[in-house]
Design a protein around this motif. Sequence first.
Motif, PDB file in Angstrom:
ATOM      1  N   PRO A  41       0.779  -1.162   0.134  1.00 40.39           N
ATOM      2  CA  PRO A  41      -0.021   0.047  -0.089  1.00 40.39           C
ATOM      3  C   PRO A  41       0.734   1.202  -0.058  1.00 40.39           C
ATOM      4  CG  PRO A  41      -0.639  -1.465   1.801  1.00 40.39           C
ATOM      5  CD  PRO A  41       0.664  -1.941   1.366  1.00 40.39           C
ATOM      6  N   ARG A  42       0.184   2.479  -0.464  1.00 37.61           N
ATOM      7  CA  ARG A  42       1.078   3.618  -0.664  1.00 37.61           C
ATOM      8  C   ARG A  42       1.233   4.077   0.836  1.00 37.61           C
ATOM      9  NH1 ARG A  42      -1.077   7.269  -5.163  1.00 37.61           N
ATOM     10  NH2 ARG A  42      -1.403   8.797  -3.596  1.00 37.61           N
ATOM     11  N   ILE A  43       2.388   5.063   0.752  1.00 37.23           N
ATOM     12  CA  ILE A  43       2.829   5.694   1.967  1.00 37.23           C
ATOM     13  C   ILE A  43       1.863   6.544   2.634  1.00 37.23           C
ATOM     14  CG2 ILE A  43       3.592   7.846   0.715  1.00 37.23           C
ATOM     15  CD1 ILE A  43       6.114   7.761   2.870  1.00 37.23           C
ATOM     16  N   ASN A  44       1.544   6.498   4.074  1.00 39.50           N
ATOM     17  CA  ASN A  44       0.537   7.003   4.704  1.00 39.50           C
ATOM     18  C   ASN A  44       1.199   8.548   4.864  1.00 39.50           C
ATOM     19  OD1 ASN A  44      -1.215   5.001   5.483  1.00 39.50           O
ATOM     20  ND2 ASN A  44       0.490   4.107   6.106  1.00 39.50           N
ATOM     21  N   LEU A  45       0.643   9.665   4.502  1.00 38.45           N
ATOM     22  CA  LEU A  45       1.015  10.937   4.643  1.00 38.45           C
ATOM     23  C   LEU A  45       0.025  11.834   5.650  1.00 38.45           C
ATOM     24  CD1 LEU A  45       1.961  11.966   0.981  1.00 38.45           C
ATOM     25  CD2 LEU A  45       3.270  11.391   2.946  1.00 38.45           C
ATOM     26  N   LEU A  46       0.447  12.311   6.860  1.00 38.24           N
ATOM     27  CA  LEU A  46      -0.435  12.764   7.810  1.00 38.24           C
ATOM     28  C   LEU A  46      -0.046  13.904   8.279  1.00 38.24           C
ATOM     29  CD1 LEU A  46      -0.730   9.645  10.209  1.00 38.24           C
ATOM     30  CD2 LEU A  46      -2.236  10.325   8.439  1.00 38.24           C
ATOM     31  N   PRO A  47      -0.620  15.065   8.883  1.00 40.34           N
ATOM     32  CA  PRO A  47       0.040  16.149   9.440  1.00 40.34           C
ATOM     33  C   PRO A  47       1.051  15.625  10.457  1.00 40.34           C
ATOM     34  CG  PRO A  47      -2.324  16.228   9.554  1.00 40.34           C
ATOM     35  CD  PRO A  47      -2.158  15.047   8.881  1.00 40.34           C
ATOM     36  N   ALA A  48       2.158  16.347  10.460  1.00 44.79           N
ATOM     37  CA  ALA A  48       3.441  15.845  11.107  1.00 44.79           C
ATOM     38  C   ALA A  48       2.889  15.917  12.738  1.00 44.79           C
ATOM     39  CB  ALA A  48       4.623  16.722  10.855  1.00 44.79           C
ATOM     40  N   ASP A  49       2.105  16.743  13.098  1.00 46.97           N
ATOM     41  CA  ASP A  49       1.827  17.120  14.808  1.00 46.97           C
ATOM     42  C   ASP A  49       1.029  15.835  15.033  1.00 46.97           C
ATOM     43  OD1 ASP A  49      -0.500  17.850  13.642  1.00 46.97           O
ATOM     44  OD2 ASP A  49      -0.314  19.967  14.144  1.00 46.97           O
ATOM     45  N   VAL A  50       0.462  14.868  14.377  1.00 49.82           N
ATOM     46  CA  VAL A  50      -0.295  14.128  15.041  1.00 49.82           C
ATOM     47  C   VAL A  50       0.536  12.956  15.871  1.00 49.82           C
ATOM     48  CG1 VAL A  50      -2.141  14.060  13.300  1.00 49.82           C
ATOM     49  CG2 VAL A  50      -0.341  12.412  13.264  1.00 49.82           C
ATOM     50  N   PHE A  51       1.777  13.029  15.535  1.00 50.75           N
ATOM     51  CA  PHE A  51       2.802  11.986  16.385  1.00 50.75           C
ATOM     52  C   PHE A  51       3.732  13.179  17.193  1.00 50.75           C
ATOM     53  CE2 PHE A  51       1.294   8.847  13.399  1.00 50.75           C
ATOM     54  CZ  PHE A  51       0.826   7.901  14.437  1.00 50.75           C
ATOM     55  N   ALA A  52       4.087  12.872  18.464  1.00 45.25           N
ATOM     56  CA  ALA A  52       5.275  13.521  19.050  1.00 45.25           C
ATOM     57  C   ALA A  52       6.443  13.402  18.383  1.00 45.25           C
ATOM     58  CB  ALA A  52       5.380  13.156  20.474  1.00 45.25           C
ATOM     59  N   GLY A  53       7.444  14.157  18.428  1.00 43.75           N
ATOM     60  CA  GLY A  53       8.765  14.238  18.116  1.00 43.75           C
ATOM     61  C   GLY A  53       9.128  14.546  16.574  1.00 43.75           C
ATOM     62  N   ALA A  54       8.340  15.218  15.551  1.00 42.55           N
ATOM     63  CA  ALA A  54       8.587  15.782  14.712  1.00 42.55           C
ATOM     64  C   ALA A  54       9.421  16.844  14.529  1.00 42.55           C
ATOM     65  CB  ALA A  54       7.110  16.422  13.710  1.00 42.55           C
ATOM     66  N   PRO A  55      10.247  16.950  13.614  1.00 45.00           N
ATOM     67  CA  PRO A  55      11.238  18.116  13.545  1.00 45.00           C
ATOM     68  C   PRO A  55      10.689  19.246  13.314  1.00 45.00           C
ATOM     69  CG  PRO A  55      11.702  16.567  11.552  1.00 45.00           C
ATOM     70  CD  PRO A  55      10.822  16.216  12.345  1.00 45.00           C
ATOM     71  N   PRO A  56      11.130  20.634  13.775  1.00 46.92           N
ATOM     72  CA  PRO A  56      10.313  21.878  13.569  1.00 46.92           C
ATOM     73  C   PRO A  56       9.960  22.285  12.423  1.00 46.92           C
ATOM     74  CG  PRO A  56      12.774  22.203  14.688  1.00 46.92           C
ATOM     75  CD  PRO A  56      12.742  20.627  14.314  1.00 46.92           C
ATOM     76  N   ARG A  57      10.643  22.106  11.243  1.00 49.87           N
ATOM     77  CA  ARG A  57      10.112  22.531  10.076  1.00 49.87           C
ATOM     78  C   ARG A  57       8.989  21.600   9.413  1.00 49.87           C
ATOM     79  NH1 ARG A  57      13.221  22.768   5.346  1.00 49.87           N
ATOM     80  NH2 ARG A  57      14.832  21.495   6.474  1.00 49.87           N
TER      81      ARG A  57
END
Length: 330
Positions: free
Chosen positions: A239-255
């Motif tokens: 299946p295709r890559i899942n693309l979600l808003p970065a902030d739904v999980f903790a730990g995303a880099p600032p940009r």
Amino acid sequence: MAEVILRGVTKTFGDHNALENVSMTIPNGSFVVLLGPTGAGKTTTLRLVSGLDQPDSGEILIAGQSMRGLTPAQRNVAMVFQQYSLYPHLTVRQNLEFPLKSPLLNTAQAEIEGKVSAIAEMLQISHKLDNKATALSGGEMQRVSIGRALVRNPQVYLMDEPLSSLDAKLRSDLRIELKSIQANSGATLLYVTHDQIEAMTMATHVGVLQNGKLIQFGSPRDLYEKPVSTYAATRLGQPRINLLPADVFAGAPPRAVTIGLRPEQILQGRGEDSLVTRVEHLGDQTRLHLSFRNHQLVTVTEPHSVLRHGDIVKIQPDSPLYFDADGMRI
Ligand SMILES: Nc1ncnc2c1ncn2[C@@H]1O[C@H](COP(=O)(O)OP(=O)(O)OP(=O)(O)O)[C@@H](O)[C@H]1O
Ligand SMILES: [Mg+2]
């Protein structure tokens, strides 16, 4: 066989750039797959290399020689089109023999017969050799078109979705055959497909086209693991890559604006709760559709999973990809 180089190639139809400043080096003996949605410029690229069309600017070289002004025949390339293109009034055998009967080649009759029967066998079409080309199914016609390219010994093979009209079994047989022909003959092959498995299993290199621009060129693995953008990331992987808003999980880099999770980059059993919305048993794996904070995700799990619609599964990202506001990978 030969290296193919595109240098700053642009092709315009009316006021539309079908290809824009495309540069790419197709190494001698490589199997290059072009990926991109409809209208991205894949067929245009093949037609320019074959000599059926001329670029508006830029240059194409085969084996170090500029192709400017050379006809398709002078380029010694073999092309298989998206739609089969046979001589309708000839039999299958005559269609297959045709490229070998060119006066330039001067091939002995016994050799012609040997080659035709070997190719017909490989393409599982031997029993139809004496049929008129028009008295064939679409898939059979396409096999004869492929055969007509394969009986020759061109510098470069150009194939435009050659297997798309075939059933799954034949497609997977011919995938293996084409790959081994290419590997054994050292042929250079430029190949267009929408089929993920073809791209992953056959390609030594993958080129991604987006609106006539080449946005990434590298190994299938590079494209899978290090896509330059969300667009490139969605070209490979089923299946295709899942693309979600970065902030739904903790730990995303600032940009980071978007987090990209391949199905196997979702760890199950710890992390946060998600809801199972659909379970698909595919035999060798189970596909899980999950709802996580109102976002839909697809992941895979073991073939005999007992999970059911409505169950809760804990998930957490495992080395995800991050993309910025322009969709470029960080
Ligand atoms: N002969 C032509 N005249 C006018 N426009 C053309 C011509 N050939 C291609 N185009 C345009 O150039 C662009 C690229 O077309 P191309 O056929 O290369 O796409 P493709 O990537 O092969 O798509 P598909 O997956 O649908 O086969 C499209 O916008 C198409 O409409
Ligand atoms: Mg096309």
